[in-house]
Design an enzyme around this catalytic site. Structure first.
Site, PDB file in Angstrom:
ATOM      1  N   GLU A  85      -6.070  -1.454  17.131  1.00 37.71           N
ATOM      2  CA  GLU A  85      -6.877  -2.714  16.522  1.00 37.71           C
ATOM      3  C   GLU A  85      -8.336  -2.557  15.394  1.00 37.71           C
ATOM      4  OE1 GLU A  85      -8.357  -6.433  19.045  1.00 37.71           O
ATOM      5  OE2 GLU A  85      -8.104  -5.325  20.535  1.00 37.71           O
ATOM      6  N   HIS A  91      -8.966  -1.283  -7.358  1.00 42.15           N
ATOM      7  CA  HIS A  91      -9.662  -0.490  -6.834  1.00 42.15           C
ATOM      8  C   HIS A  91      -9.025   0.495  -5.433  1.00 42.15           C
ATOM      9  CE1 HIS A  91      -6.793  -3.531  -4.844  1.00 42.15           C
ATOM     10  NE2 HIS A  91      -7.677  -2.867  -3.582  1.00 42.15           N
ATOM     11  N   LYS A 127      -1.585  -0.595 -12.437  1.00 44.56           N
ATOM     12  CA  LYS A 127      -2.297  -1.368 -11.178  1.00 44.56           C
ATOM     13  C   LYS A 127      -3.185  -0.041 -10.411  1.00 44.56           C
ATOM     14  CE  LYS A 127      -2.631  -3.632  -6.775  1.00 44.56           C
ATOM     15  NZ  LYS A 127      -2.187  -4.219  -5.570  1.00 44.56           N
ATOM     16  N   ASP A 151      -8.838   0.654   4.202  1.00 42.63           N
ATOM     17  CA  ASP A 151      -8.167  -0.892   5.001  1.00 42.63           C
ATOM     18  C   ASP A 151      -9.274  -1.584   3.455  1.00 42.63           C
ATOM     19  OD1 ASP A 151      -8.512  -2.586   7.605  1.00 42.63           O
ATOM     20  OD2 ASP A 151     -10.035  -3.584   6.229  1.00 42.63           O
ATOM     21  N   PHE A 160       1.000  -7.369  -4.218  1.00 45.68           N
ATOM     22  CA  PHE A 160       1.185  -7.993  -3.332  1.00 45.68           C
ATOM     23  C   PHE A 160      -0.233  -8.846  -2.921  1.00 45.68           C
ATOM     24  CE2 PHE A 160      -2.029  -5.402  -0.996  1.00 45.68           C
ATOM     25  CZ  PHE A 160      -2.197  -3.754  -1.347  1.00 45.68           C
ATOM     26  N   GLY A 161      -0.569  -9.300  -1.604  1.00 41.91           N
ATOM     27  CA  GLY A 161      -1.421 -10.152  -1.219  1.00 41.91           C
ATOM     28  C   GLY A 161      -1.865 -11.046  -2.371  1.00 41.91           C
ATOM     29  N   TYR A 162      -3.408 -10.732  -2.803  1.00 35.50           N
ATOM     30  CA  TYR A 162      -4.033 -11.397  -3.485  1.00 35.50           C
ATOM     31  C   TYR A 162      -3.647 -11.428  -5.439  1.00 35.50           C
ATOM     32  CZ  TYR A 162      -6.686 -12.932   0.945  1.00 35.50           C
ATOM     33  OH  TYR A 162      -6.677 -13.455   2.277  1.00 35.50           O
ATOM     34  N   ASP A 163      -2.910 -10.068  -5.180  1.00 40.36           N
ATOM     35  CA  ASP A 163      -3.003  -9.791  -6.477  1.00 40.36           C
ATOM     36  C   ASP A 163      -2.290 -11.269  -7.945  1.00 40.36           C
ATOM     37  OD1 ASP A 163      -3.464  -7.197  -6.126  1.00 40.36           O
ATOM     38  OD2 ASP A 163      -1.296  -6.434  -6.579  1.00 40.36           O
ATOM     39  N   LYS A 172       0.653  -1.396   0.131  1.00 43.14           N
ATOM     40  CA  LYS A 172      -0.151   0.276   0.267  1.00 43.14           C
ATOM     41  C   LYS A 172       0.820   1.406  -0.130  1.00 43.14           C
ATOM     42  CE  LYS A 172      -4.132  -1.362   2.566  1.00 43.14           C
ATOM     43  NZ  LYS A 172      -4.942  -1.622   4.071  1.00 43.14           N
TER      44      LYS A 172
HETATM   45  P1  ITT Z   1      -2.595  -1.872   7.135  1.00 43.48           P
HETATM   46  O1  ITT Z   1      -4.069  -2.180   7.876  1.00 43.48           O
HETATM   47  O2  ITT Z   1      -1.617  -1.312   8.208  1.00 43.48           O
HETATM   48  O3  ITT Z   1      -3.233  -1.023   6.209  1.00 43.48           O
HETATM   49  P2  ITT Z   1      -3.400  -4.460   6.043  1.00 43.48           P
HETATM   50  O4  ITT Z   1      -2.330  -5.132   4.831  1.00 43.48           O
HETATM   51  O5  ITT Z   1      -3.255  -5.060   8.139  1.00 43.48           O
HETATM   52  O6  ITT Z   1      -2.372  -3.411   6.581  1.00 43.48           O
HETATM   53  P3  ITT Z   1      -6.022  -4.754   5.845  1.00 43.48           P
HETATM   54  O7  ITT Z   1      -6.368  -4.604   6.871  1.00 43.48           O
HETATM   55  O8  ITT Z   1      -6.520  -3.580   5.167  1.00 43.48           O
HETATM   56  O9  ITT Z   1      -4.228  -3.971   5.871  1.00 43.48           O
HETATM   57  O10 ITT Z   1      -6.173  -5.708   4.483  1.00 43.48           O
HETATM   58  C1  ITT Z   1      -6.049  -6.164   3.515  1.00 43.48           C
HETATM   59  C2  ITT Z   1      -5.514  -7.075   2.957  1.00 43.48           C
HETATM   60  O11 ITT Z   1      -6.701  -7.256   1.547  1.00 43.48           O
HETATM   61  C3  ITT Z   1      -4.129  -7.289   2.906  1.00 43.48           C
HETATM   62  O12 ITT Z   1      -3.171  -7.854   3.631  1.00 43.48           O
HETATM   63  C4  ITT Z   1      -4.008  -7.836   1.246  1.00 43.48           C
HETATM   64  O13 ITT Z   1      -4.182  -9.685   2.094  1.00 43.48           O
HETATM   65  C5  ITT Z   1      -5.803  -7.933   0.659  1.00 43.48           C
HETATM   66  N1  ITT Z   1      -5.093  -6.828  -0.050  1.00 43.48           N
HETATM   67  C6  ITT Z   1      -5.801  -5.607  -0.093  1.00 43.48           C
HETATM   68  N2  ITT Z   1      -5.701  -5.038  -1.028  1.00 43.48           N
HETATM   69  C7  ITT Z   1      -5.007  -6.254  -1.890  1.00 43.48           C
HETATM   70  C8  ITT Z   1      -4.563  -5.541  -3.369  1.00 43.48           C
HETATM   71  O14 ITT Z   1      -4.563  -4.764  -4.323  1.00 43.48           O
HETATM   72  N3  ITT Z   1      -3.813  -6.504  -3.963  1.00 43.48           N
HETATM   73  C9  ITT Z   1      -4.091  -7.663  -2.881  1.00 43.48           C
HETATM   74  N4  ITT Z   1      -4.433  -8.039  -2.107  1.00 43.48           N
HETATM   75  C10 ITT Z   1      -4.672  -6.755  -1.348  1.00 43.48           C
END
Ligand code: ITT
Length: 209
Positions: free
Chosen positions: A47, A186, A181, A76, A158-161, A19
């Site tokens: 939290e 979103h 991207k 979020d 990152f994440g689910y990308d 992010k």
């Molecule tokens: P912060 O709360 O510190 O911002 P976090 O990773 O815990 O960091 P979230 O609680 O918003 O953030 O969780 C979002 C999760 O959703 C994130 O860890 C990813 O697994 C997924 N996610 C969100 N945006 C994404 C993206 O652009 N691409 C892929 N996965 C995403």
């Protein structure tokens, strides 16, 4: 010679490195000094007790604005898979109590094993909340529609990308460079709505006291 006025600060209240990269690029053209939690010396972990993505965005923005005293942008976000009743949703960061992105991706793929293409629809959702100490919080939301692929592909983002497939682009999200991207995601869409809010806050904080 006149000294240049320092830019107003905006706290980017996230610990997620992905992010941070995306917002740093998206906020680049605004006259703002983006400050991370680390740079602001904020070490408290807020939290996320909300029942929705929107509630959690607001909780984070208000708490970090209070802790830092700075105008604060929090995000979020999460993945909603239709065939899983919109899970992982608000629990995206800790889905199935898995520790890594790869484990969470594998879990989603496993749960969708054998599910035909027409039922693999999913969306990413992002809510940006902007808070200032003592002021009403503002929000902006963006969604990006796609499908859960049959296997992971790509190493960007990152994440689910890696498991998120964009049918119109014939690409997985993790195959898109950062700039692309940000144009379609979103988060990019939520930021379109948030730009004016950020600008408004910056204008207010540059008004002479
Ligand atoms: P912060 O709360 O510190 O911002 P976090 O990773 O815990 O960091 P979230 O609680 O918003 O953030 O969780 C979002 C999760 O959703 C994130 O860890 C990813 O697994 C997924 N996610 C969100 N945006 C994404 C993206 O652009 N691409 C892929 N996965 C995403």
């Amino acid at each position: 010679m006149t000294a240049r006025k320092p830019l107003p600060k905006l706290l980017l209240a996230t610990t997620n490195a992905g992010k941070i990269r995306e917002y740093t690029a998206m906020l680049d053209d605004l006259a703002v000094q983006v400050v991370t939690l680390k740079e602001a010396g904020v070490t408290t972990d807020v939290e996320e007790t909300g029942a929705t993505i929107r509630e959690n965005a607001i909780i984070k923005a208000e708490a970090y604005a209070r802790l830092s005293g700075l105008p604060t942008l929090a995000d979020d976000s999460g993945l909603e898979v239709d065939a899983l009743g919109s899970d992982p949703g608000v629990r995206s960061a800790r889905y199935g109590d898995k520790q890594t992105d790869k484990e969470r991706n594998d879990l989603v793929l496993e749960k969708l094993r054998g599910v035909p293409d027409q039922w693999r629809h999913a969306r990413f959702r992002c809510v940006i909340a902007i808070a200032r100490p003592g002021r009403k919080v503002l929000t902006s939301e963006g969604v990006c529609d796609g499908m859960i692929a049959r296997q992971a592909k790509g190493s960007l983002g990152f994440g689910y990308d890696p498991i998120f497939y964009l049918p119109e682009m014939h690409r997985h999200m993790a195959e898109l460079a950062l700039g692309l991207k940000n144009q379609i995601s979103h988060r990019g869409k939520a930021m379109e709505g948030a730009r004016d809010l950020v600008q408004q806050i910056l204008d207010e904080s540059t008004v002479a006291p």
